[in-house]
Design an enzyme around this catalytic site. Structure first.
Site, PDB file in Angstrom:
ATOM      1  N   ASP A   1       4.240  19.696   0.771  1.00 52.91           N
ATOM      2  CA  ASP A   1       5.696  19.624   0.863  1.00 52.91           C
ATOM      3  C   ASP A   1       6.154  20.455   2.052  1.00 52.91           C
ATOM      4  O   ASP A   1       5.952  21.667   2.086  1.00 52.91           O
ATOM      5  CB  ASP A   1       6.300  20.160  -0.443  1.00 52.91           C
ATOM      6  CG  ASP A   1       7.817  20.182  -0.401  1.00 52.91           C
ATOM      7  OD1 ASP A   1       8.405  19.484   0.463  1.00 52.91           O
ATOM      8  OD2 ASP A   1       8.413  20.896  -1.233  1.00 52.91           O
TER       9      ASP A   1
ATOM     10  N   ASN B   1       9.495  20.362   3.271  1.00 53.04           N
ATOM     11  CA  ASN B   1      10.927  20.697   3.303  1.00 53.04           C
ATOM     12  C   ASN B   1      11.447  21.265   1.982  1.00 53.04           C
ATOM     13  O   ASN B   1      12.641  21.284   1.718  1.00 53.04           O
ATOM     14  CB  ASN B   1      11.765  19.489   3.749  1.00 53.04           C
ATOM     15  CG  ASN B   1      11.671  18.332   2.761  1.00 53.04           C
ATOM     16  OD1 ASN B   1      10.958  18.440   1.747  1.00 53.04           O
ATOM     17  ND2 ASN B   1      12.367  17.257   3.026  1.00 53.04           N
TER      18      ASN B   1
ATOM     19  N   ASP C   1      11.333  20.566  -1.351  1.00 59.41           N
ATOM     20  CA  ASP C   1      11.950  19.913  -2.519  1.00 59.41           C
ATOM     21  C   ASP C   1      10.923  19.578  -3.604  1.00 59.41           C
ATOM     22  O   ASP C   1      11.228  18.880  -4.555  1.00 59.41           O
ATOM     23  CB  ASP C   1      12.719  18.654  -2.099  1.00 59.41           C
ATOM     24  CG  ASP C   1      11.792  17.600  -1.509  1.00 59.41           C
ATOM     25  OD1 ASP C   1      10.574  17.874  -1.364  1.00 59.41           O
ATOM     26  OD2 ASP C   1      12.279  16.493  -1.185  1.00 59.41           O
TER      27      ASP C   1
ATOM     28  N   ASP D   1       5.366  15.402   1.863  1.00 56.20           N
ATOM     29  CA  ASP D   1       6.077  14.589   2.853  1.00 56.20           C
ATOM     30  C   ASP D   1       5.394  14.666   4.219  1.00 56.20           C
ATOM     31  O   ASP D   1       4.382  15.366   4.386  1.00 56.20           O
ATOM     32  CB  ASP D   1       7.535  15.057   2.968  1.00 56.20           C
ATOM     33  CG  ASP D   1       7.632  16.567   3.179  1.00 56.20           C
ATOM     34  OD1 ASP D   1       6.869  17.086   4.028  1.00 56.20           O
ATOM     35  OD2 ASP D   1       8.427  17.228   2.479  1.00 56.20           O
TER      36      ASP D   1
ATOM     37  N   ASP E   1      -1.386   1.767   4.899  1.00 52.17           N
ATOM     38  CA  ASP E   1      -1.646   0.890   3.770  1.00 52.17           C
ATOM     39  C   ASP E   1      -0.771  -0.351   3.928  1.00 52.17           C
ATOM     40  O   ASP E   1       0.451  -0.238   4.096  1.00 52.17           O
ATOM     41  CB  ASP E   1      -1.295   1.615   2.466  1.00 52.17           C
ATOM     42  CG  ASP E   1      -2.328   1.398   1.388  1.00 52.17           C
ATOM     43  OD1 ASP E   1      -2.612   0.225   1.070  1.00 52.17           O
ATOM     44  OD2 ASP E   1      -2.852   2.400   0.851  1.00 52.17           O
TER      45      ASP E   1
ATOM     46  N   ASP F   1      -4.351  -3.555   0.791  1.00 57.18           N
ATOM     47  CA  ASP F   1      -4.318  -3.419  -0.661  1.00 57.18           C
ATOM     48  C   ASP F   1      -4.680  -4.736  -1.362  1.00 57.18           C
ATOM     49  O   ASP F   1      -4.173  -5.799  -0.974  1.00 57.18           O
ATOM     50  CB  ASP F   1      -2.890  -2.999  -1.044  1.00 57.18           C
ATOM     51  CG  ASP F   1      -2.770  -2.556  -2.488  1.00 57.18           C
ATOM     52  OD1 ASP F   1      -3.409  -1.571  -2.872  1.00 57.18           O
ATOM     53  OD2 ASP F   1      -2.019  -3.211  -3.246  1.00 57.18           O
TER      54      ASP F   1
ATOM     55  N   GLU G   1      -9.310  -3.651   0.486  1.00 56.84           N
ATOM     56  CA  GLU G   1      -9.690  -3.289  -0.878  1.00 56.84           C
ATOM     57  C   GLU G   1     -10.105  -4.561  -1.606  1.00 56.84           C
ATOM     58  O   GLU G   1      -9.345  -5.526  -1.660  1.00 56.84           O
ATOM     59  CB  GLU G   1      -8.521  -2.626  -1.603  1.00 56.84           C
ATOM     60  CG  GLU G   1      -8.926  -2.105  -2.978  1.00 56.84           C
ATOM     61  CD  GLU G   1      -7.745  -1.854  -3.909  1.00 56.84           C
ATOM     62  OE1 GLU G   1      -7.896  -1.062  -4.845  1.00 56.84           O
ATOM     63  OE2 GLU G   1      -6.682  -2.458  -3.715  1.00 56.84           O
TER      64      GLU G   1
ATOM     65  N   HIS H   1      -7.140   7.439  -4.519  1.00 54.97           N
ATOM     66  CA  HIS H   1      -6.000   7.711  -5.407  1.00 54.97           C
ATOM     67  C   HIS H   1      -6.057   6.918  -6.714  1.00 54.97           C
ATOM     68  O   HIS H   1      -5.152   7.046  -7.534  1.00 54.97           O
ATOM     69  CB  HIS H   1      -4.714   7.383  -4.662  1.00 54.97           C
ATOM     70  CG  HIS H   1      -4.627   5.920  -4.340  1.00 54.97           C
ATOM     71  ND1 HIS H   1      -5.520   5.286  -3.497  1.00 54.97           N
ATOM     72  CD2 HIS H   1      -3.805   4.959  -4.794  1.00 54.97           C
ATOM     73  CE1 HIS H   1      -5.221   3.999  -3.443  1.00 54.97           C
ATOM     74  NE2 HIS H   1      -4.191   3.770  -4.215  1.00 54.97           N
ATOM     75  N   ASP H   2      -7.070   6.075  -6.877  1.00 49.44           N
ATOM     76  CA  ASP H   2      -7.163   5.246  -8.085  1.00 49.44           C
ATOM     77  C   ASP H   2      -8.232   5.713  -9.068  1.00 49.44           C
ATOM     78  O   ASP H   2      -8.447   5.057 -10.087  1.00 49.44           O
ATOM     79  CB  ASP H   2      -7.474   3.792  -7.703  1.00 49.44           C
ATOM     80  CG  ASP H   2      -6.297   3.113  -7.043  1.00 49.44           C
ATOM     81  OD1 ASP H   2      -5.146   3.493  -7.348  1.00 49.44           O
ATOM     82  OD2 ASP H   2      -6.518   2.201  -6.225  1.00 49.44           O
TER      83      ASP H   2
HETATM   84  C1  GLC Z   1      -4.469  -1.096  -5.366  1.00 53.19           C
HETATM   85  C2  GLC Z   1      -4.006   0.317  -5.136  1.00 53.19           C
HETATM   86  C3  GLC Z   1      -3.454   0.844  -6.417  1.00 53.19           C
HETATM   87  C4  GLC Z   1      -2.292  -0.008  -6.799  1.00 53.19           C
HETATM   88  C5  GLC Z   1      -2.672  -1.493  -6.865  1.00 53.19           C
HETATM   89  C6  GLC Z   1      -1.472  -2.348  -6.866  1.00 53.19           C
HETATM   90  O1  GLC Z   1      -5.500  -1.166  -6.273  1.00 53.19           O
HETATM   91  O2  GLC Z   1      -5.041   1.089  -4.629  1.00 53.19           O
HETATM   92  O3  GLC Z   1      -3.064   2.186  -6.322  1.00 53.19           O
HETATM   93  O4  GLC Z   1      -1.801   0.411  -8.034  1.00 53.19           O
HETATM   94  O5  GLC Z   1      -3.410  -1.884  -5.747  1.00 53.19           O
HETATM   95  O6  GLC Z   1      -0.812  -2.276  -5.637  1.00 53.19           O
HETATM   96 CA    CA Z   2       9.395  17.332   0.526  1.00 50.04          CA
END
Ligand code: GLC
Ligand code: CA
Length: 553
Positions: free
Chosen positions: A21, A23, A25, A29, A98, A199, A253, A325-326
């Site tokens: 972060d 700024n 909040d 960011d 992405d 994606d 992906e 992130h998944d």
């Molecule tokens: C991909 C992304 C995931 C998202 C899904 C739908 O698997 O990595 O985070 O929820 O697509 O967009």
């Molecule tokens: Ca922020």
């Protein structure tokens, strides 16, 4: 899409909301990213993949985009993005974005307009009548909600959403949609961006008649929209009309894909994509998805690694990763929180010295771990809520929560642990999502000072692999594939060999140098322990989660 720069770099994935972060909040960011570019440079990173930072109602934290051409005010604006981009480039760090084009948010202007039957945007999406009143148009299920269709009472037609109800699938068969996709690509490439992570790209072509899933195929993950009938045609069109005109690269992906199928996307003279992310190696402790847990099985992991390495060798290029992130944190899954530092470092060696381009997810380089929240209301991940809504009706609450705690994507989405200060140094305000309580011992500032930390080991491994011809070019061969605890492979290139030994257990295992590997000629290049291993003639005894790399001339 012609040069090979992506083969020589290690990428770092930023999930902007939890990175830093800048700024005050409580939300990560681009100001925070700008501050931390030097940290990435020091880590040895040569490319950044940004998870979505576009305007979004955040039903799926950015993967539901309502405007493809700007930055969500939560994360900054185009001006700060351009500053980040310029500064990254001046540090020789490439930047990829992405590209989420399988679906848009239901709050995207196209979808708002498409709710009207006469709108030119109606055909941007899949609007269909139900089979019968009250019935969906087909039996497709959704990954994030109950069914894949939602009825709009205004027109009494259903729209298709393979994910969340607020993530509406685009109709790629409509040429106007493809033109919009190309416009989006050009917009960011013209700004200087170096490529895209695409994606769920293997889902973008649906068969015309949208046929019902066949139960026995669907349970195996075989769906009609997966690698659908016109997928290659569309990706070729994007490549020829746009990507070929820039020095950029793409990684798609590809959920559930096999290496053989992957080759149809990434090999040949004019491949659709440069690389794909497969999923098989993320299933070594579960059945298909983390929500059906199983004990960790190293042989399963090794089979997946080796299958991809062999199939793509000389034909295409692998994308290597253990976290994004998944998925929950890999140290908590395939490593050991008890042997935190040892296993965190060993995992780095296990995948980064394979052939391909490695990706590191934010916090992985610190050995960040999973952490459990008590109550479902504390979770943000829409998948956790969907599972809870359905499972808690039929199973004991405690069991459901224990599965969610282990499987939810929120495990890896807690704020990055920058220091031992309040809020882990992530923000001066209370973070949007709680920080993992272990930040006083696992954080970037302390690990930076400790020459023995997971962070400093990642720096070493990245520096080593970036300079090594063997790692870049060498052939991969697995040794001892049936061993239940050791993962051993060699890389050979122009008369030189690397031998990589990774222990996935706290138990001591006797390792015997195979024929052709004379231990007296072994030059140690990496080890996750301070002292030399306990060797004895042709054998050695591994320590808990030990990683050893030797070079032979
Ligand atoms: C991909 C992304 C995931 C998202 C899904 C739908 O698997 O990595 O985070 O929820 O697509 O967009
Ligand atoms: Ca922020």
């Amino acid at each position: 899409m012609n040069s090979d720069w992506y083969k020589d770099r290690v990428f770092y994935q930023i999930w902007p909301r939890s990175f830093k972060d800048g700024n005050g909040d409580g939300i990560g960011d681009l100001y925070g990213v700008y501050e931390k570019l030097d940290y990435l440079k020091e880590l040895g990173i040569g490319g950044i993949w940004f998870s979505p930072f576009y305007p979004s109602p955040n039903a799926d934290y950015g993967y539901d985009i309502s405007d493809y051409y700007s930055i969500s005010p939560e994360y900054g604006d185009l001006e700060i993005f351009k500053k980040v981009l310029d500064r990254a480039h001046s540090l020789d760090i490439k930047v990829i974005l992405d590209l989420v084009i399988n679906h848009t948010s239901d709050e995207h202007e196209w979808f708002r307009q498409s709710r009207d039957k006469d709108s030119p945007f109606r055909d941007f999406y899949f609007w269909r009548k139900g089979k019968k009143p009250g019935k969906a148009p087909n039996n497709w299920s959704s990954f994030f909600s109950k069914g894949a269709w939602t009825l709009d009472p205004k027109t009494m037609e259903h729209y298709l959403h393979l994910h969340h109800v607020k993530q509406v699938d685009l109709n790629m068969d409509n040429p106007a949609v493809r033109e919009e996709v190309k416009k989006i690509m050009r917009f960011w490439l013209d700004m200087g961006v170096d490529g895209f992570r695409e994606d769920v790209i293997t889902y973008i072509s649906k068969p015309k008649t949208l046929p019902d899933d066949v139960f026995f195929q669907a349970v195996k993950g075989l769906r009609f929209y997966d690698c659908g009938p016109r997928i290659h045609e569309y990706l070729q069109e994007f490549r020829t009309d746009v990507l070929d005109k820039y020095d950029c690269f793409t990684v798609g992906e590809a959920p559930m894909i096999t290496p053989e199928k992957a080759l149809t996307f990434v090999s040949g003279p004019h491949p659709d994509l440069n690389m794909v992310f497969g999923f098989r190696h993320m299933e070594a402790d579960c059945l298909l998805k983390e929500y059906i847990p199983l004990p960790f099985n190293l042989r399963k992991l090794k089979r997946a690694f080796t299958h991809w390495q062999k199939a793509l060798n000389g034909r295409a290029w692998n994308a290597l990763y253990l976290e994004n992130h998944d998925h929950p944190r890999v140290l908590s899954r395939y490593g050991s929180e008890k042997y935190h530092d040892e296993s965190g470092k060993m995992l780095a060696v296990s995948y980064m010295l394979q052939k391909g381009t490695p990706f590191v997810f934010q916090g992985q380089e610190l050995g960040m771990t999973n952490f459990a929240l008590k109550d479902i209301s504390q979770y943000k991940d829409c998948v956790a809520h969907n599972v809870y809504a359905r499972a808690a009706k039929i199973l004991p609450e405690k069991l459901v929560m224990s599965v969610i705690q282990r499987a939810t994507r929120d495990n890896c989405r807690s704020p990055l642990q920058w220091s031992g200060a309040a809020n882990a140094g992530f923000s001066e305000a209370e973070p949007w999502f709680p920080v993992n309580k272990n930040y006083p011992s696992i954080n970037a500032e302390d690990e930076d000072r400790d020459s023995d930390s997971v962070l400093n080991f990642y720096r070493k491994v990245i520096a080593f692999r970036t300079q090594s011809d063997i790692v870049r070019n060498g052939d991969y061969k697995e040794l001892m594939p049936m061993h239940p605890h050791l993962y051993v492979y060699e890389r050979r290139w122009q008369g030189q060999t690397l031998l990589v030994i990774c222990s996935f257990t706290e138990k001591a295992c006797r390792f015997r140098f195979p024929k052709g590997f004379d231990p007296s000629k072994a030059q140690p290049v990496l080890c996750n322990y301070k002292n030399a291993p306990q060797a004895d003639g042709r054998t050695l005894l591994t320590r808990p989660y030990e990683a050893l790399v030797y070079k032979f001339y």
